[in-house]
Design an enzyme around this catalytic site. Structure first.
Site, PDB file in Angstrom:
ATOM      1  N   SER A 468      29.410  70.690  13.014  1.00  0.00           N
ATOM      2  CA  SER A 468      30.861  70.570  13.166  1.00  0.00           C
ATOM      3  C   SER A 468      31.241  69.690  14.363  1.00  0.00           C
ATOM      4  O   SER A 468      31.012  68.489  14.347  1.00  0.00           O
ATOM      5  CB  SER A 468      31.469  71.977  13.271  1.00  0.00           C
ATOM      6  OG  SER A 468      32.844  71.956  13.034  1.00  0.00           O
ATOM      7  N   ASP A 479      28.567  55.609  16.925  1.00  0.00           N
ATOM      8  CA  ASP A 479      29.404  54.541  16.384  1.00  0.00           C
ATOM      9  C   ASP A 479      29.894  53.596  17.484  1.00  0.00           C
ATOM     10  O   ASP A 479      29.950  52.375  17.286  1.00  0.00           O
ATOM     11  CB  ASP A 479      30.605  55.128  15.638  1.00  0.00           C
ATOM     12  CG  ASP A 479      30.200  55.821  14.341  1.00  0.00           C
ATOM     13  OD1 ASP A 479      29.132  55.478  13.806  1.00  0.00           O
ATOM     14  OD2 ASP A 479      30.942  56.703  13.879  1.00  0.00           O
ATOM     15  N   LYS A 493      27.935  69.958   8.345  1.00  0.00           N
ATOM     16  CA  LYS A 493      29.180  70.699   8.083  1.00  0.00           C
ATOM     17  C   LYS A 493      30.356  69.791   8.435  1.00  0.00           C
ATOM     18  O   LYS A 493      30.760  69.686   9.580  1.00  0.00           O
ATOM     19  CB  LYS A 493      29.202  71.982   8.922  1.00  0.00           C
ATOM     20  CG  LYS A 493      30.533  72.739   8.934  1.00  0.00           C
ATOM     21  CD  LYS A 493      30.857  73.370   7.601  1.00  0.00           C
ATOM     22  CE  LYS A 493      31.949  74.429   7.740  1.00  0.00           C
ATOM     23  NZ  LYS A 493      33.249  73.930   8.213  1.00  0.00           N
TER      24      LYS A 493
END
Length: 691
Positions: A468, A479, A493
């Protein structure tokens, strides 16, 4: 002749009473108006509130029907093929039943299962009354997983199966050292308990089973909660109920540990691991352990819960064990979660290099937490992950460090706002995550604060239990090119749930999905590290991809964001250096060998022998393989070899002392620190070349 008439009349009377009893039982397990209304509300929620485009049509109905059969009799041990054929007409009508609230046919199918199961437990108890065959010399084997086998065509076929099951249960206890009297007593307790619980089933229970099939056919996180389950869920969210701090789920007939709450009693005790199976629960130091095989999850949870300071004893089969004979007992003192154990903590690891010592700061973050009450009250000082990490960064910078690594292993997530603000310590404003709702609308969340607290070499260490918010943070670091992500693939998740009230109970509904700023979902696949370590957790048992009907990975459009670095340009060199160290490090060799052995055992061990000597040979052969792997590791580290596999977990704990860097758990941290030291060196060289 008159005697025959009397006998016939008695038999007719008995048959009538039996039929009446059956009809009374059926009448007792019927849906009420509350269940009918709740069913229609669940249908409405799924059709118009779920993230996915749910069509409650005949295609979905077939899936829900099969799911209901799995919920009732997943191992195909009670119902017959003729039973399934008799109810096959429901296959394309589950959708209509749900939408119209006419769920009585689901109760009738349950009643058939109930009758079959009741008869079977009575059959087992009768077999115990007749006396068990305590000789185990046979060429028979018992299949461990029957989910894909055809339904039995006759009672005789199931009699054969249950004869094997009974023999296996007795053999398992026999191998564990119990005598004939203990074996019979334990098995009687098990089957009497299962029969008693079956007979206590009420209409609410049946509705819960049917709703589990309905919602479970959609995705694993959408769930109907009865009023009792909803109350339990609220208590868990408030963390006000004392227990052991472990998340549990059903796994066939067993209850499996899925994760440990950081700072909870089980986590502090170090005696449980994810994917361990709990087969018995005892209270205090002397009370007899109750066998919980086949017991409902909520009933097992009730047994494990209890007042602070009391002791619960668990009989546990380790995650890596294929054979259920490998159980052992652990004791955990119930307590509340220690919030200090959840707080971020920093340390410095020194990495030797030819040009001197590289000092790597390591900050362990067990959870994303925030004191919501203090924050909402406008307090200037309140506890949070970001504040604690910021404090640790300031301290580490004063100590003189060459890089910082954030350890998010086993971090199951928490407050999303903390993932956003934590990222802000390492980037100068920018998005963190995209959230797409059921209507396709995308909301962007991120850091809005100007400036950074730390802009040096950075790495994030993750594993299969990083979920999560941990995945959102790690994905953003990757990124942005802000640092390296190391370890094993995360949980996957990537969905958001809300809890909505119904007229009767509640529904936990998947309403949205997380996407990285690159546009990739974290769902199902998780975050793939730049450099992979062997996965200590079996992905077939732990992770989103191991759950039935998990939503798939997909993408949305990427957002605009800047790159803070190009760590991918160094990956070939970093991976080469890592492999050179890992290929010669005893703990990494051990991890790789254990992963390969676990995979091979899972693929090869599809049945168990019911011959005692053969079973012992098979168990001893597997134990010998695991022990050999462990002792090769210990020999290479200069540690004393173990005589038995059972000592391995204890030995792991004992290593965490003077020889802390020699533990399997620790090697991932020290190697990640070494990789970050390499990264710091390579980036320094490039900067020096540019200048």
């Amino acid at each position: 002749m008159s005697l025959l008439v009397v006998v016939r009349r008695s038999a007719s009377l008995l048959l009538a009473l039996l039929l009446m009893g059956s009809q009374l039982a059926l009448a007792e397990i019927q849906p009420g108006d509350t269940q009918r209304q709740a069913a229609m509300e669940v249908a409405e929620s799924l059709r118009y509130g779920h993230y996915a485009d749910i069509a409650l049509d005949d295609g979905w109905s077939r899936q829900a029907f099969e799911r209901y059969l799995d919920v009732l009799d997943g191992q195909r041990a009670f119902l017959l093929e003729s039973d399934i054929d008799e109810f096959r007409h429901l296959e394309e009508h589950i959708d209509d039943m749900l939408i119209e609230g006419e769920v009585a046919p689901a109760y009738q199918l349950y009643q058939r299962y109930h009758d079959r199961a009741e008869s079977r437990f009575e059959w087992l108890l009768a077999a115990l009354d007749e006396g068990l065959e305590f000789t185990y010399e046979t060429d028979m084997r018992l299949d461990l997983d029957r989910r894909e086998v055809p339904w039995a065509e006759s009672e005789a076929e199931l009699d054969t199966l249950w004869h094997k099951r009974l023999k296996n249960a007795a053999l398992t206890l026999d191998i564990s050292g119990q005598d004939e009297e203990q074996i019979e007593s334990n098995l009687r307790q098990r089957y009497e308990g299962q029969l008693a619980r079956l007979r206590q089933t009420n209409g609410e229970d049946v509705f819960g089973l049917f709703m589990a099939a309905v919602t479970g056919s959609i995705d694993p996180h959408t769930e109907y909660l009865s009023p009792r389950q909803g109350e339990s869920f609220d208590i868990q969210m408030r963390l006000s109920l004392e227990g052991i701090g472990a998340m549990l789920q059903s796994d066939g007939e067993y209850v499996k540990v899925t994760s440990l709450v950081p700072g909870g009693p089980a986590d502090r005790a170090g005696v449980l691991e994810p994917a361990d199976r709990i087969v018995g629960v005892g209270q205090g130091d002397e009370e007899e352990v109750v066998n919980v095989v086949g017991m409902r999850l909520d009933e097992v949870v009730d047994l494990i819960r209890g007042p602070k300071g009391t002791v619960v004893r668990l009989e546990v089969v380790p995650a890596e064990a294929v054979d259920m004979t490998r159980s052992h007992e652990v004791a955990i003192t119930r307590d509340t979660v220690d919030l200090e154990e959840q707080a971020a903590k920093g340390e410095v690891i020194e990495v030797e290099r030819d040009d001197g010592i590289k000092r790597i700061g390591v900050i362990t973050i067990p959870a994303f937490y925030v004191d919501f009450d203090a924050w909402q009250a406008g307090a200037e000082e309140f506890r949070s992950t970001t504040r604690d990490v910021a404090s640790e960064i300031e301290r580490l910078k004063q100590e003189g460090i060459d890089g910082i690594m954030l350890d998010l292993r086993n971090n199951g997530g928490g407050a999303l706002q903390e993932a956003n603000s934590l990222l802000g310590l390492f980037i100068d404003r920018g998005p963190t995550v995209q959230v797409r709702d059921a209507r396709g609308r995308i909301s962007l969340y991120g850091d809005t604060e100007t400036g950074t607290l730390y802009d040096g070499p950075l790495a994030v260490l993750v594993n299969r239990l990083s979920a999560s918010a941990s995945e959102i943070f790690a994905g953003a670091i990757q990124d942005y090119g802000r640092g390296l992500v190391l370890g094993s693939a995360t949980f996957g998740k990537g969905t958001v749930q809300t809890l909505n009230d119904l007229s009767h109970g509640q529904i936990k509904l998947t309403r949205a999905k997380f996407y990285r700023i690159s546009g990739e979902s974290t769902q199902h696949r998780g975050v793939e590290p730049d450099i992979l370590f062997p996965d200590m957790f079996d992905p077939e048992r732990i992770g989103e991809s191991s759950l039935d009907n998990a939503l798939e990975w997909d993408t949305v459009q990427a957002v605009q964001y800047r790159h803070y670095g190009e760590p991918w340009e160094y990956l070939e060199t970093l991976r080469s250096r890592h492999r050179e160290r890992a290929d010669s490090h005893p703990n990494f060799i051990y991890l790789q060998e254990r992963v390969e052995l676990t995979r091979r055992m899972r693929e090869e061990q599809t049945s168990v022998s019911l011959d005692r000597e053969q079973r012992q040979r098979e168990v001893e052969a597997r134990d010998a393989e695991q022990l050999a792997i462990e002792n090769r590791r210990r020999e290479a580290l200069g540690l004393e070899p173990l005589d038995e596999l059972a000592e391995a977990r204890e030995g792991e704990t004992e290593e965490m002392g003077e020889e802390e860097d020699e533990s399997v758990e620790r090697v991932q941290v020290t190697e990640a620190a070494a990789i970050l030291a390499d990264y710091a060196e390579l980036t320094e060289r490039r900067l020096a070349g540019r200048s």
